[in-house]
Design an enzyme around this catalytic site. Structure first.
Site, mmCIF file in Angstrom:
data_model
loop_
_atom_site.group_PDB
_atom_site.id
_atom_site.type_symbol
_atom_site.label_atom_id
_atom_site.label_comp_id
_atom_site.label_asym_id
_atom_site.label_seq_id
_atom_site.Cartn_x
_atom_site.Cartn_y
_atom_site.Cartn_z
ATOM 1 N N ASN A 36 -41.574 -48.549 12.934
ATOM 2 C CA ASN A 36 -40.467 -48.722 12.259
ATOM 3 C C ASN A 36 -39.780 -47.487 12.641
ATOM 4 O O ASN A 36 -38.549 -47.129 12.251
ATOM 5 C CB ASN A 36 -40.962 -48.235 10.663
ATOM 6 C CG ASN A 36 -41.863 -46.281 10.740
ATOM 7 O OD1 ASN A 36 -42.708 -46.483 11.295
ATOM 8 N ND2 ASN A 36 -41.188 -45.469 9.529
ATOM 9 N N GLY A 58 -44.962 -53.775 1.097
ATOM 10 C CA GLY A 58 -45.732 -52.813 2.242
ATOM 11 C C GLY A 58 -46.327 -51.958 1.872
ATOM 12 O O GLY A 58 -47.717 -52.014 1.986
ATOM 13 N N THR A 59 -46.551 -50.710 0.832
ATOM 14 C CA THR A 59 -46.973 -49.673 0.949
ATOM 15 C C THR A 59 -48.530 -50.303 -0.225
ATOM 16 O O THR A 59 -48.971 -49.439 0.379
ATOM 17 C CB THR A 59 -46.634 -49.092 -0.261
ATOM 18 O OG1 THR A 59 -44.928 -47.796 0.416
ATOM 19 C CG2 THR A 59 -46.971 -47.804 -0.878
ATOM 20 N N GLN A 100 -42.668 -54.087 10.074
ATOM 21 C CA GLN A 100 -41.271 -53.802 10.904
ATOM 22 C C GLN A 100 -41.624 -55.147 11.640
ATOM 23 O O GLN A 100 -40.378 -56.089 12.374
ATOM 24 C CB GLN A 100 -41.228 -52.185 11.869
ATOM 25 C CG GLN A 100 -41.576 -51.760 10.183
ATOM 26 C CD GLN A 100 -39.788 -51.219 10.392
ATOM 27 O OE1 GLN A 100 -38.808 -52.294 10.010
ATOM 28 N NE2 GLN A 100 -39.683 -51.374 8.561
ATOM 29 N N CYS A 139 -38.432 -43.560 3.889
ATOM 30 C CA CYS A 139 -39.658 -43.069 3.364
ATOM 31 C C CYS A 139 -39.904 -40.771 3.061
ATOM 32 O O CYS A 139 -40.198 -40.685 3.153
ATOM 33 C CB CYS A 139 -40.884 -43.204 3.857
ATOM 34 S SG CYS A 139 -41.059 -44.999 3.105
ATOM 35 N N SER A 178 -43.688 -56.818 3.810
ATOM 36 C CA SER A 178 -43.062 -56.431 3.341
ATOM 37 C C SER A 178 -41.624 -57.369 2.703
ATOM 38 O O SER A 178 -41.060 -57.673 3.726
ATOM 39 C CB SER A 178 -42.205 -54.698 3.057
ATOM 40 O OG SER A 178 -41.413 -54.876 2.122
ATOM 41 N N HIS A 211 -38.342 -57.028 1.320
ATOM 42 C CA HIS A 211 -37.377 -56.612 1.322
ATOM 43 C C HIS A 211 -36.473 -56.283 2.812
ATOM 44 O O HIS A 211 -35.606 -56.152 3.101
ATOM 45 C CB HIS A 211 -36.372 -55.264 0.735
ATOM 46 C CG HIS A 211 -37.347 -54.031 1.243
ATOM 47 N ND1 HIS A 211 -36.753 -53.071 1.885
ATOM 48 C CD2 HIS A 211 -38.534 -53.281 0.721
ATOM 49 C CE1 HIS A 211 -37.346 -52.155 1.922
ATOM 50 N NE2 HIS A 211 -39.111 -52.129 1.334
ATOM 51 N N THR A 230 -49.998 -59.132 -13.825
ATOM 52 C CA THR A 230 -48.873 -60.716 -13.626
ATOM 53 C C THR A 230 -48.180 -61.605 -12.583
ATOM 54 O O THR A 230 -47.553 -59.973 -12.327
ATOM 55 C CB THR A 230 -48.372 -60.880 -15.252
ATOM 56 O OG1 THR A 230 -48.461 -60.857 -16.180
ATOM 57 C CG2 THR A 230 -47.754 -62.487 -15.554
#
Length: 380
Positions: free
Chosen positions: A149, A69-70, A177, A323, A197, A199, A235
Site C-alpha cells: 500500500n 480490509g481491516t 491494493q 493508517c 476492501s 472503498h 446483520t
C-alpha cells in the site's frame, strides 16, 4: 484539484450507487427475516455473493462479507489460526499493512503464537528463500500481501503460495491494493484466503469481503446471530455487499485496458520526476509495481512540507499509509527496505484512479518538481 491518493480511498462510482439504491430503499429488509421484505434483501445479498465469487473464481459460499480490509485481514489471520492452531506459528512479511501485523501481534501476545516476520530486499520484495525456510509442517498460516500500500511493489504471491502448498501451510493474501489492478482468481493465485476492501474500488467505506476456501475451518471473530454461515455475525449490510460486489465486477471488466493505460502514466510520472528533481529516488520495485502507483523520496526536504506545497498547487497525495498519518516516525515499510530514516521521512506517494487524465499526470509531475524546489530553497 488533482486527486492522487486513491490508495487511501477512491470516490464512489455512480454505477455502484445506482446498484445499491434498491437495497437502501425498497429492499431494505433484514435478510434473515422470513417475510417478503426480508426475502428481497436476501436475494440482493446472494446476488452480491455470486457476483463477487464470479470475479474470484470461487464458490459463492466461500465469500464472507465484512466491513472492509481491516476486518477481512483480522478474520482471516485470527480465524484460520485459532480454528486450527497446529504448532502456533504464523509467517508474515515485514512490510504488511498494520491490520495484518497487529493481528499477528495479537496472536503472539494473547494466544502464545510465534510469529516469523520475513525480510524484504531494497525493492520491498519478500525474500522467498527466507520465507520457505521459515515454513514447517506445523506452521499455522502464512500471510503476505499481494501489493504494498505504500510503495506499490507486487509480491510473487503465486510462488509464495507454491512454497506454502509444498509445506502444507494455508496461505492468505491481503489484496486490498491489488483488487482492480491485478488478477484475482483464487486458484491461479493459489491463495486459501483473500481480503478485499470496497472503498479502494469505488464502493463506499465500510464494506469488504473475505474469500476463504471452503475446506478451511474459520473461527469467527464476531459472535452473535450466526450470519454469513456462522463466520461473521451481525446483520449484513446488504447495500454495502451489493456495492463492493458491483465495484469489483466493474473494476475487473475494465482492468486490462485501465492497467495498461495507467502503467504508461505511472512510468511517465516517474521518469519525469527523476529527470527534474536532483537526488530523488523511487521507492519500491521499478517495474513490478501497481500500475497506478508511484512513490519517491526527496532527500533534503520534509515529506509533509512537500505534500503541503503540492496541495497549495492543486495536487492531493500522501506520504504513505493513511493508517499511519500524523506519525512522526519514518515508515516501517521503508525502513524494512533499508532506506535511511532521514530519507524515509521525505517520502511522497501518488496513486491514481482509473479516471485520471494524461494532462493531470503531466501537471502533477511539473508540480512535484516545483514543490520540491520550493521546499529545498526554504530549507537552505
Amino acid at each position: 484539484m488533482i486527486y492522487l491518493d486513491a490508495a487511501a480511498t477512491a470516490p464512489v462510482r455512480r454505477e455502484v450507487l445506482e446498484a445499491m439504491w434498491p437495497a437502501l430503499t425498497q429492499d431494505f429488509g433484514n435478510p434473515s427475516s422470513h417475510h417478503t421484505v426480508g426475502e428481497a434483501a436476501a436475494r440482493a445479498l446472494e446476488y452480491a455473493r455470486t457476483t463477487a465469487a464470479s470475479v474470484l473464481g470461487c464458490r459463492a459460499g466461500e465469500i464472507v462479507f465484512t466491513s472492509g480490509g481491516t476486518e477481512s485481514n483480522n478474520l482471516a489471520i485470527k480465524g484460520i489460526s485459532l480454528a486450527t492452531p497446529r504448532d502456533r506459528h504464523v509467517v508474515t512479511s515485514a512490510v504488511e499493512h498494520p491490520s495484518v501485523l497487529e493481528a499477528a501481534d495479537y496472536l503472539e501476545r494473547f494466544h502464545g503464537f510465534r510469529v516469523t516476520r520475513v525480510g524484504v530486499d531494497a525493492d520491498g520484495v519478500v525474500d522467498l528463500a527466507q520465507l520457505a525456510g521459515a515454513l514447517t509442517a506445523g506452521t499455522t498460516l502464512c500471510t503476505v500481501m499481494y501489493a504494498n500500500n505504500e510503495v506499490g511493489t507486487v509480491q510473487p504471491v503465486a510462488r509464495i503460495a507454491e512454497r506454502c502448498r509444498e509445506a502444507g501451510v494455508p496461505f492468505h493474501t491481503d489484496a486490498v491494493q491489488a483488487a482492480g489492478w491485478l488478477p484475482l482468481d483464487a486458484a491461479a493465485l493459489g491463495a486459501d484466503a483473500i481480503s478485499i476492501s470496497g472503498h479502494k474500488l469505488g464502493a463506499p467505506k465500510g464494506c469488504g469481503l473475505l474469500y476463504v476456501a471452503g475446506r478451511l475451518p474459520l473461527e469467527p471473530v464476531l459472535h452473535g446471530g450466526g450470519q454469513e454461515r456462522g463466520r461473521r455475525s451481525g446483520t449484513e449490510n446488504v447495500a454495502g455487499t451489493v456495492g463492493v460486489a458491483t465495484a469489483l465486477k466493474l473494476a475487473e471488466a475494465e482492468r486490462p485496458a485501465s492497467a495498461e493505460r495507467l502503467r504508461g502514466y505511472r512510468d511517465f510520472l516517474i521518469d519525469t520526476v527523476l529527470k527534474a528533481v536532483p537526488d530523488a529516488f523511487v521507492t519500491g520495485h521499478r517495474t513490478e509495481r501497481l500500475p497506478a502507483s508511484a512513490s519517491f523520496c526527496f532527500p533534503g526536504t520534509s515529506g509533509e512540507a512537500v505534500l503541503l506545497e503540492l496541495e497549495r498547487r492543486g495536487v492531493v497525495c500522501s506520504s504513505g499509509s493513511a493508517c499511519a498519518a500524523g506519525s512522526d516516525e519514518p515508515s516501517a515499510v521503508l525502513l524494512a527496505m533499508g532506506i535511511d530514516p532521514d530519507a524515509a521521512r521525505t517520502a511522497v506517494r501518488l496513486t491514481f484512479t482509473s479516471a485520471v487524465k494524461e494532462a493531470e499526470i503531466a501537471l502533477a509531475a511539473r508540480s512535484i518538481a516545483g514543490a520540491v524546489q520550493s521546499v529545498r530553497s526554504l530549507a537552505r
